[in-house]
Design a protein around this motif. Structure first.
Motif: not given
Length: 239
Positions: A170, A175, A179-180, A183-184, A209, A213, A217
Motif C-alpha cells: 500500500k 492502490p 484499485g480493489e 489485497t494490500y 474475489k 476483480g 481491472q
C-alpha cells in the motif's frame, strides 16, 4: 550509485524545466514531479497509463515447478523491498512448508546480494524470457509486489491477466493502478507482508474475489489507448 543519482537529478531538473509537455504514467508520478519540482506548471504534465502485453499469446514453456509457489517479477533494486519480502516469507514457510517463493528478474549485483541471505524455499529465475514469464505467471498460486516506490507497476497487472491473485504494497501508485483488485499490506511491516501472503494461499473467498476483480481491472489498460493519447500530446506540442 550516489554520483549517478546526482547526475540523474540534474538532468531531470533540466528536462522538466525545458520540456513543453511531460507524460506521467500515473497520478502519483505527476504528484511526485510537482513535489520535487514545485515550479512546474501542472497543466503540462499529462497522466497516461501504460498498457498490458498479452504474454499468454506469446507462447509458454513447460513449467517444471511441481510445488505451489508465490511469485515476484522484477529487478532487485533496494526500493523493491525484497529483503523484507524474504524475511516475511520465513513466517509463511513455517505455516505453509509446501510453498515456495520464486523471484524472477534481470540478474545483477542486487540479486547476487540477496542470494547470500536467501531462506529455504526461495528460487531465483534470472533473466526470464517472455514465454518463461508467462509460464511462471500461469503456475503461480499468488503474486506478491512489496515495492516501496513505483511509477506504474506492470507485473501485478500481468499476474492478474493470468488469473493470479495479487498482494501488493500500500504505497506509491499501486492502490491507484490496482484499485480493489489487490489485497494490500504495509511494505515496511514484515508481519503484515506475511499475513497477506498467507491469505493469498489459504483464503479461498479472497482469492476468488481478487481473481474476478483482476479480470476487470486489466480492462482499463491498453497500449493502443496509450499510443493514441501520446499521439495527441505530440500533435499539440508540434502546434
Amino acid at each position: 550509485y550516489w554520483a549517478k543519482y546526482a547526475m540523474f537529478r540534474r538532468v531531470l531538473r533540466h528536462a522538466v524545466k525545458k520540456s513543453r509537455a511531460i507524460i506521467a504514467p500515473s497520478q502519483y508520478t505527476k504528484d511526485s514531479i510537482l513535489r520535487f519540482f514545485p515550479d512546474t506548471d501542472p497543466k503540462k504534465i499529462h497522466v497516461v497509463h501504460e498498457g498490458i502485453t498479452d504474454l499468454a499469446n506469446l507462447g509458454t514453456q513447460p513449467n517444471t515447478d511441481n510445488v505451489p509457489y508465490l511469485l515476484y517479477v522484477g529487478n532487485a533494486y533496494p526500493h523493491k523491498n525484497l529483503e523484507r519480502l524474504l524475511e516475511a516469507f520465513k513466517a509463511v514457510r513455517s505455516s505453509h512448508p509446501e510453498t515456495n517463493l520464486v523471484l524472477a528478474g534481470k540478474d545483477g549485483v542486487f540479486y547476487q546480494r540477496l542470494k547470500a541471505v536467501v531462506p529455504d524455499g526461495v528460487t531465483f529465475r534470472p533473466n526470464p524470457t517472455d514465454s518463461e514469464l508467462a509460464s511462471l505467471y500461469q503456475g503461480a498460486k499468488g503474486y506478491v509486489f512489496p515495492s516501496l516506490s513505483e511509477g506504474f507497476g506492470l507485473p501485478p497487472l500481468e499476474a492478474m491477466s493470468f488469473s493470479v491473485p495479487v498482494a501488493a504494497a500500500k504505497s506509491s501508485c499501486l492502490p491507484e493502478i490496482l484499485g480493489e483488485a489487490a489485497t494490500y499490506f504495509d511494505p515496511e511491516d514484515t508481519q503484515d507482508i506475511s499475513r497477506a501472503m498467507k491469505r493469498l494461499l489459504s483464503d479461498e473467498n479472497l482469492r476468488e474475489k481478487l481473481i474476478a476483480g483482476g479480470k476487470e481491472q486489466i480492462k482499463k489498460y491498453s497500449w493502443h489507448d496509450m499510443a493514441k493519447e501520446i499521439q495527441t500530446i505530440y500533435e499539440n506540442c508540434a502546434g
